[in-house]
Scaffold this motif. Structure first.
Motif, mmCIF file in Angstrom:
data_model
loop_
_atom_site.group_PDB
_atom_site.id
_atom_site.type_symbol
_atom_site.label_atom_id
_atom_site.label_comp_id
_atom_site.label_asym_id
_atom_site.label_seq_id
_atom_site.Cartn_x
_atom_site.Cartn_y
_atom_site.Cartn_z
ATOM 1 N N LYS A 30 18.481 -18.205 -20.703
ATOM 2 C CA LYS A 30 18.909 -18.441 -19.317
ATOM 3 C C LYS A 30 20.285 -19.111 -19.257
ATOM 4 O O LYS A 30 20.883 -19.236 -18.199
ATOM 5 N N SER A 31 20.765 -19.613 -20.392
ATOM 6 C CA SER A 31 22.091 -20.242 -20.376
ATOM 7 C C SER A 31 22.874 -19.763 -21.601
ATOM 8 O O SER A 31 22.383 -19.838 -22.736
ATOM 9 N N PHE A 32 24.075 -19.246 -21.337
ATOM 10 C CA PHE A 32 24.888 -18.614 -22.385
ATOM 11 C C PHE A 32 26.166 -19.399 -22.641
ATOM 12 O O PHE A 32 26.853 -19.792 -21.705
ATOM 13 N N LEU A 33 26.477 -19.597 -23.919
ATOM 14 C CA LEU A 33 27.791 -20.112 -24.297
ATOM 15 C C LEU A 33 28.596 -18.948 -24.865
ATOM 16 O O LEU A 33 28.187 -18.332 -25.857
ATOM 17 N N ARG A 77 28.456 -26.542 -31.755
ATOM 18 C CA ARG A 77 27.062 -27.024 -31.776
ATOM 19 C C ARG A 77 26.884 -28.185 -30.804
ATOM 20 O O ARG A 77 25.834 -28.305 -30.150
ATOM 21 N N ALA A 78 27.906 -29.033 -30.680
ATOM 22 C CA ALA A 78 27.819 -30.158 -29.738
ATOM 23 C C ALA A 78 27.751 -29.630 -28.303
ATOM 24 O O ALA A 78 26.990 -30.148 -27.470
ATOM 25 N N ILE A 79 28.506 -28.573 -28.007
ATOM 26 C CA ILE A 79 28.479 -27.990 -26.653
ATOM 27 C C ILE A 79 27.103 -27.369 -26.372
ATOM 28 O O ILE A 79 26.551 -27.501 -25.281
ATOM 29 N N VAL A 80 26.544 -26.719 -27.372
ATOM 30 C CA VAL A 80 25.207 -26.116 -27.229
ATOM 31 C C VAL A 80 24.198 -27.186 -26.806
ATOM 32 O O VAL A 80 23.396 -26.998 -25.881
ATOM 33 N N LYS A 81 24.252 -28.343 -27.479
ATOM 34 C CA LYS A 81 23.288 -29.415 -27.193
ATOM 35 C C LYS A 81 23.547 -30.005 -25.811
ATOM 36 O O LYS A 81 22.625 -30.188 -25.013
ATOM 37 N N GLU A 86 20.951 -21.584 -24.479
ATOM 38 C CA GLU A 86 19.828 -20.840 -25.083
ATOM 39 C C GLU A 86 20.282 -19.596 -25.840
ATOM 40 O O GLU A 86 19.501 -18.996 -26.579
ATOM 41 N N CYS A 87 21.527 -19.154 -25.597
ATOM 42 C CA CYS A 87 22.052 -18.001 -26.337
ATOM 43 C C CYS A 87 23.542 -18.207 -26.599
ATOM 44 O O CYS A 87 24.283 -18.559 -25.695
ATOM 45 N N VAL A 88 23.961 -18.004 -27.847
ATOM 46 C CA VAL A 88 25.376 -18.152 -28.205
ATOM 47 C C VAL A 88 25.991 -16.756 -28.272
ATOM 48 O O VAL A 88 25.411 -15.839 -28.860
ATOM 49 N N ALA A 89 27.167 -16.607 -27.655
ATOM 50 C CA ALA A 89 27.825 -15.302 -27.656
ATOM 51 C C ALA A 89 29.247 -15.438 -28.178
ATOM 52 O O ALA A 89 29.866 -16.491 -28.060
ATOM 53 N N THR A 103 27.123 -20.949 -35.387
ATOM 54 C CA THR A 103 26.611 -21.895 -34.385
ATOM 55 C C THR A 103 25.178 -21.533 -34.006
ATOM 56 O O THR A 103 24.286 -22.397 -33.980
ATOM 57 N N ALA A 104 24.949 -20.262 -33.723
ATOM 58 C CA ALA A 104 23.612 -19.810 -33.321
ATOM 59 C C ALA A 104 22.605 -20.056 -34.434
ATOM 60 O O ALA A 104 21.489 -20.529 -34.195
ATOM 61 N N HIS A 105 23.028 -19.775 -35.666
ATOM 62 C CA HIS A 105 22.113 -19.935 -36.807
ATOM 63 C C HIS A 105 21.669 -21.391 -36.957
ATOM 64 O O HIS A 105 20.484 -21.688 -37.045
ATOM 65 N N TYR A 106 22.647 -22.318 -36.938
ATOM 66 C CA TYR A 106 22.305 -23.736 -37.131
ATOM 67 C C TYR A 106 21.520 -24.296 -35.958
ATOM 68 O O TYR A 106 20.761 -25.244 -36.121
ATOM 69 N N GLU A 107 21.721 -23.739 -34.768
ATOM 70 C CA GLU A 107 20.989 -24.232 -33.595
ATOM 71 C C GLU A 107 19.721 -23.430 -33.350
ATOM 72 O O GLU A 107 19.038 -23.612 -32.341
#
Ligand SMILES: [Zn+2]
Length: 363
Positions: A30-33, A77-81, A86-89, A103-107
């Motif tokens: 529901k939330s994309f970076l 990764r800090a922005i993801v947190k 919920e999804c990295v693009a 980033t997606a893998h580590y998170e």
């Protein structure tokens, strides 16, 4: 060795594909970076915003620092947190893609890839190249899966500089010949599995598509228009080459790339250009039929891929010797060749490929 086949979960391609990003990826979160290159942000963000209009998903665009470095991955990764992503693009070329994958893998999140150029195999493969913060090579990361979705908008590719399309064709040119060599030697694929018939079929289709549509696609891209030939080459450079190399394995061509990029005069030579010349060297090592060798050379010259050392930026034979030594370092894919290859054998093949290339250009 067990046979193994991996690929992205979903591959979408066509004109205006970016207007369907939400529709094609709404199951991913529901939330994309969106981790963007500068130019990727400019060319893509409006269409992507439009595709999310009226939905309950949130999107955040972040311009990344230009290289897939340890520091950039940490920053993302800090922005993801912070934003509960919920999804990295990724939007951009190889470096933006490698940053997003890491980033997606580590998170532990799904990853979506939106390439804005089709210059390398990065979009569809399950690995990243990571650099130190100063730009020097750090390591490869091999992931347990390939990207969850890859979306290529053909309009974006048609409007990107044609040199990227050409480089992508050079990278794709190695795919079939490298896989064929691995299959012959029973060497493992990039995913460390046995090579399937499916992988070989994709690799052969990749080569056949280059011969059939490469030149026509280049003309389309130079004129910034989309044609069936350009669509075919986008698919060959992105999907067939990426999934083909992942599951078919690498051999001489990519080791030649690693060997030459260690030379400072080749730093700005594009990945696919060196891979194309490395493919000619591989054919010399294999003593491939003359017909096949000249088919590849003819293709290279038709689209502007290098067939001589000078075109790679190398004129000194001592430097070629250093590149050959580098290319044969321990762990290099050149050792997948049947009977193995020594630095001396590779040097000889590079010199002969160059001589034949110069002769071909002077005809
Ligand atoms: Zn490559």
């Amino acid at each position: 060795m067990l046979k193994l086949m991996r690929s992205p979960l979903k591959y979408v391609q066509g004109q205006g594909a970016l207007l369907h990003v939400y529709e094609e990826t709404k199951n991913l979160g529901k939330s994309f970076l969106f981790i963007c290159s500068n130019s990727g942000f400019k060319s893509c963000h409006e269409k992507i915003e439009k595709s999310f209009e009226g939905t309950d998903a949130t999107i955040h665009f972040e311009i990344f620092g230009g290289i897939s470095s340890i520091g950039e991955v940490e920053r993302m990764r800090a922005i993801v947190k912070e934003k509960n992503i919920e999804c990295v693009a990724a939007i951009g070329g190889g470096s933006a893609i490698d940053t997003a994958k890491a980033t997606a893998h580590y998170e532990n999140l799904p990853v979506l890839v939106i390439p804005t150029v089709v210059a390398t195999d990065a979009p569809c493969t399950g690995l990243s190249v990571i650099y130190h913060n100063d730009g020097s090579f750090s390591n490869y990361i091999f992931y347990p899966k390939n990207p969850d979705a890859v979306i290529v908008d053909s309009d974006i590719i048609a409007n990107a500089p044609a040199k990227f399309l050409v480089a992508g064709m050079g990278d794709a040119l190695g795919t079939y010949f490298e896989a064929r060599a691995c299959e012959k030697a029973k060497a493992p694929s990039l995913e460390n599995g046995g090579i399937t018939k499916s992988a070989m079929a994709l690799c052969k289709l990749c080569y056949d598509t280059l011969l059939e549509d490469g030149y026509k696609a280049l003309k389309a891209c130079e004129n910034k228009v989309v044609t069936p030939a350009l669509e075919a080459i986008i698919e060959a450079n992105t999907y067939l080459s990426g999934v083909g190399a992942d599951n078919g394995g690498l051999a001489v061509s990519h080791s030649v790339y690693n060997g030459f990029t260690a030379l400072k005069e080749c730093e700005s030579t594009m990945h696919g250009s060196v891979v194309a010349f490395g493919t000619l060297a591989q054919l010399v090592i294999e003593d491939a039929p003359e017909e096949e060798f000249y088919e590849v050379m003819e293709f290279c010259t038709s689209v502007g891929l290098p067939v001589t050392l000078e075109e790679l930026g190398v004129t000194d034979k001592d430097r070629v010797r250093i590149a050959a030594e580098n290319a044969c370092a321990e762990g290099e894919s050149i050792h997948n060749m049947i009977g193995d290859v020594t630095p001396e054998q590779l040097y000889n093949a590079l010199i002969v490929a160059d001589a034949l290339g110069r002769e071909f250009l002077n005809q």
